[in-house]
Design an enzyme around this catalytic site. Sequence first.
Site, PDB file in Angstrom:
ATOM      1  N   HIS A 183     -12.364   2.425   8.513  1.00 31.26           N
ATOM      2  CA  HIS A 183     -11.607   1.516   9.370  1.00 31.26           C
ATOM      3  C   HIS A 183     -12.365   1.238  10.669  1.00 31.26           C
ATOM      4  O   HIS A 183     -12.228   0.165  11.260  1.00 31.26           O
ATOM      5  CB  HIS A 183     -10.234   2.108   9.710  1.00 31.26           C
ATOM      6  CG  HIS A 183      -9.284   2.144   8.562  1.00 31.26           C
ATOM      7  ND1 HIS A 183      -9.274   3.163   7.636  1.00 31.26           N
ATOM      8  CD2 HIS A 183      -8.295   1.288   8.179  1.00 31.26           C
ATOM      9  CE1 HIS A 183      -8.341   2.931   6.726  1.00 31.26           C
ATOM     10  NE2 HIS A 183      -7.724   1.804   7.037  1.00 31.26           N
TER      11      HIS A 183
ATOM     12  N   ASP B 217       0.862  -1.178   0.000  1.00 31.39           N
ATOM     13  CA  ASP B 217       0.000   0.000   0.000  1.00 31.39           C
ATOM     14  C   ASP B 217       0.902   1.233   0.000  1.00 31.39           C
ATOM     15  O   ASP B 217       0.924   2.002   0.941  1.00 31.39           O
ATOM     16  CB  ASP B 217      -0.855  -0.050   1.274  1.00 31.39           C
ATOM     17  CG  ASP B 217      -2.112   0.790   1.172  1.00 31.39           C
ATOM     18  OD1 ASP B 217      -2.497   1.149   0.065  1.00 31.39           O
ATOM     19  OD2 ASP B 217      -2.698   1.087   2.226  1.00 31.39           O
TER      20      ASP B 217
ATOM     21  N   ARG C  42       4.937   3.163   2.967  1.00 30.85           N
ATOM     22  CA  ARG C  42       5.363   1.961   3.699  1.00 30.85           C
ATOM     23  C   ARG C  42       6.882   1.770   3.630  1.00 30.85           C
ATOM     24  O   ARG C  42       7.490   1.372   4.606  1.00 30.85           O
ATOM     25  CB  ARG C  42       4.668   0.714   3.132  1.00 30.85           C
ATOM     26  CG  ARG C  42       3.171   0.811   3.031  1.00 30.85           C
ATOM     27  CD  ARG C  42       2.511   1.036   4.371  1.00 30.85           C
ATOM     28  NE  ARG C  42       1.063   1.046   4.236  1.00 30.85           N
ATOM     29  CZ  ARG C  42       0.221   1.414   5.196  1.00 30.85           C
ATOM     30  NH1 ARG C  42       0.690   1.827   6.365  1.00 30.85           N
ATOM     31  NH2 ARG C  42      -1.075   1.404   5.002  1.00 30.85           N
TER      32      ARG C  42
ATOM     33  N   ASP D 125     -11.085  -3.734  -0.174  1.00 26.41           N
ATOM     34  CA  ASP D 125     -10.272  -3.069   0.827  1.00 26.41           C
ATOM     35  C   ASP D 125     -10.057  -4.077   1.948  1.00 26.41           C
ATOM     36  O   ASP D 125     -10.666  -5.169   1.963  1.00 26.41           O
ATOM     37  CB  ASP D 125     -10.982  -1.812   1.337  1.00 26.41           C
ATOM     38  CG  ASP D 125     -10.020  -0.773   1.908  1.00 26.41           C
ATOM     39  OD1 ASP D 125      -8.853  -1.122   2.178  1.00 26.41           O
ATOM     40  OD2 ASP D 125     -10.438   0.381   2.096  1.00 26.41           O
TER      41      ASP D 125
ATOM     42  N   LYS E 295      -8.586   3.161  -6.315  1.00 31.92           N
ATOM     43  CA  LYS E 295      -9.398   2.922  -5.120  1.00 31.92           C
ATOM     44  C   LYS E 295      -9.993   4.241  -4.621  1.00 31.92           C
ATOM     45  O   LYS E 295      -9.476   5.311  -4.932  1.00 31.92           O
ATOM     46  CB  LYS E 295      -8.548   2.253  -4.037  1.00 31.92           C
ATOM     47  CG  LYS E 295      -7.363   3.081  -3.540  1.00 31.92           C
ATOM     48  CD  LYS E 295      -6.515   2.285  -2.563  1.00 31.92           C
ATOM     49  CE  LYS E 295      -5.413   3.144  -1.971  1.00 31.92           C
ATOM     50  NZ  LYS E 295      -4.506   2.381  -1.076  1.00 31.92           N
ATOM     51  N   HIS E 296     -11.107   4.201  -3.900  1.00 35.33           N
ATOM     52  CA  HIS E 296     -11.886   3.097  -3.340  1.00 35.33           C
ATOM     53  C   HIS E 296     -13.279   3.172  -3.956  1.00 35.33           C
ATOM     54  O   HIS E 296     -14.032   4.075  -3.617  1.00 35.33           O
ATOM     55  CB  HIS E 296     -11.990   3.200  -1.831  1.00 35.33           C
ATOM     56  CG  HIS E 296     -10.663   3.381  -1.125  1.00 35.33           C
ATOM     57  ND1 HIS E 296      -9.989   4.587  -1.073  1.00 35.33           N
ATOM     58  CD2 HIS E 296      -9.892   2.492  -0.447  1.00 35.33           C
ATOM     59  CE1 HIS E 296      -8.874   4.447  -0.371  1.00 35.33           C
ATOM     60  NE2 HIS E 296      -8.781   3.181   0.013  1.00 35.33           N
TER      61      HIS E 296
END
Length: 611
Positions: free
Chosen positions: A256, A144, A152, A329, A243-244
Amino acid sequence: MHDRSLSRRTLLASATAVAGAAAVGASSAPALAATERPSDRDARLRALIGKMSLEAKVGQLFTAYFYGHSADNPDQNHVDSNLRELGVRTAAEVVTKYQLGGVIYFSGWAGNIRDPHQIADLTNGIQRASLALPARIPSLISIDQEHGANTRIGSPATQMPGAMAFGAGRSTSDARTAGQIAGTELAALGILQNFAPVADVNVNPANPVINVRSFGSDPNAVGKLVAAQVQGYQRAGVVACAKHFPGHGDTGEDSHTQLPVITHTREEWNRIDAPPFRAAIAAGVDSIMTAHLQVPALDPSNDPATLSPTILTGVLRGEMGFEGVIVTDALNMRGVRTKYGDDRVPVLAIKAGVDQLLFPPNIGVAWNAVVDAVRSGELTEERIEQSVLRILRLKDKVGLLNGSPYVSHREVDRVVGARKHLSTADRIAERTTTLLVNKDEFLPLRRRQRKLLVVGANPVFPADDTRFALPALTSALDDLGFSTTEIVTGRAPDAATIDSAVAAAKGRDAVVVATDNVGATSTQRTLVARLVATGVPVIHVAVRNPYDIAQLSGVRASLATYCWTDVDLRAAARVIAGRVDPRGKLPVPVQRADDPARVLFPAGHGLTFDD
């Protein structure tokens, strides 16, 4: 160990991809062999599927997480975490037990990422486990890595500005180049699927989950930049993912932790949310990620889009004509777990039209649920094979089925953080930095204005352990010849910290204050107000949201960098010093704090030193 750059190079068939790769330091990942017709390729892949067991087919649909920096020998605390959550000790064991189609790397909590050579070794360990399975199909390793606020892999890999910064730069060429550089470096590490770019249109300044991860608030401008980044990644031989879907840009809730509701009418969805996804599809995007949110105008059942046949099969595939891989996701998010249990979610997702199941919270529960659904007749094996075929097409396209999946340390050294890549990133960042306020042409600083106090937030993205923060700005100013003192005051400075910063401002030529997500009750407002009251000129740098300036007053100059990474803050320092002229333009409007119905700075606002 095999050198993938050599074992696959003969498969390169796209002149465009080769020419584009050469322009940014070269990609070693191939396109599909031009001589094979799609029908012949599918016949070959179906023959491969025909030899697979049901369990192997189901495994291909899953992309799982794991703990540890090594596929075979993680630290003991990571072994304990794997045993507790996955029922196995290592990444290699989870790949083997569930015959996984892919894994996803995370830094921070998962401990998968330390440095480029370690990542390469981890990739090779994952691939050894995959090739030891009966089907002998390599893993599609994903990440990601949006860049900017969602990074990351940090330095020494090349850091790029995030999406909203590209929105400020307004250059499709820069967006494409950045995607190709990022993709080239990911491919050298064996990471061949990147869950980027974000195609959401951020029309809600209070959006807690998308925000600067979006290119902006104009659907058409966002669409052009999304398409450009898709092209960049895929020219580098990496699977891109828009995305999304069907759009997460107008919500004040985080999927989340909650199940957001998008209240757009069908006309508003067509006008605001859909254009970037249509642009991605037109650009040939390989995969599209679903959103865990409700869109009643598209599906009155109020199931999350991830579990909605109406939205995924009806709208995305039927109306919009997307033929690639639909990926969920992360399935550990509350937005998709609110209505159904973890055993039902993966089954319902497949029934809705999903191909790739990302990050199930319990891989054993999810994998067994899908196997059991096929055996009970709720899902047909033919339906599973449809998704496996789409996934194998991706693996074939990026060369995983045509040679060695392994990567080499030599290629890592040649590609990751290459000098040309780093230089290009710096030049791009300079074109995105936005000057919002410049009273009395205070910037750039004059030669006599050398003594600076640098204070402010030291932001850290909560899901990651990659640290980019205030020291990068201080260091960049030092390198430009300023004499700096740094005080990290944080996102919520207390009275004592503010007093310390105010005292340190005495005798300085200017104070540079970095803010991060300033709200109406934020003590960052107090910090800035107290510093302004000293009479020492204050230069404000918004290191995430450009909306911060609406909460502040009295500053002599204000810059928006859209993120706190080294590359963004180096560019801000060069603007402050006058080494470069700011060229960024706001990609979103900034409303007034006292009257949100009125605009303080419109989209397109941005000063230059020539103004």
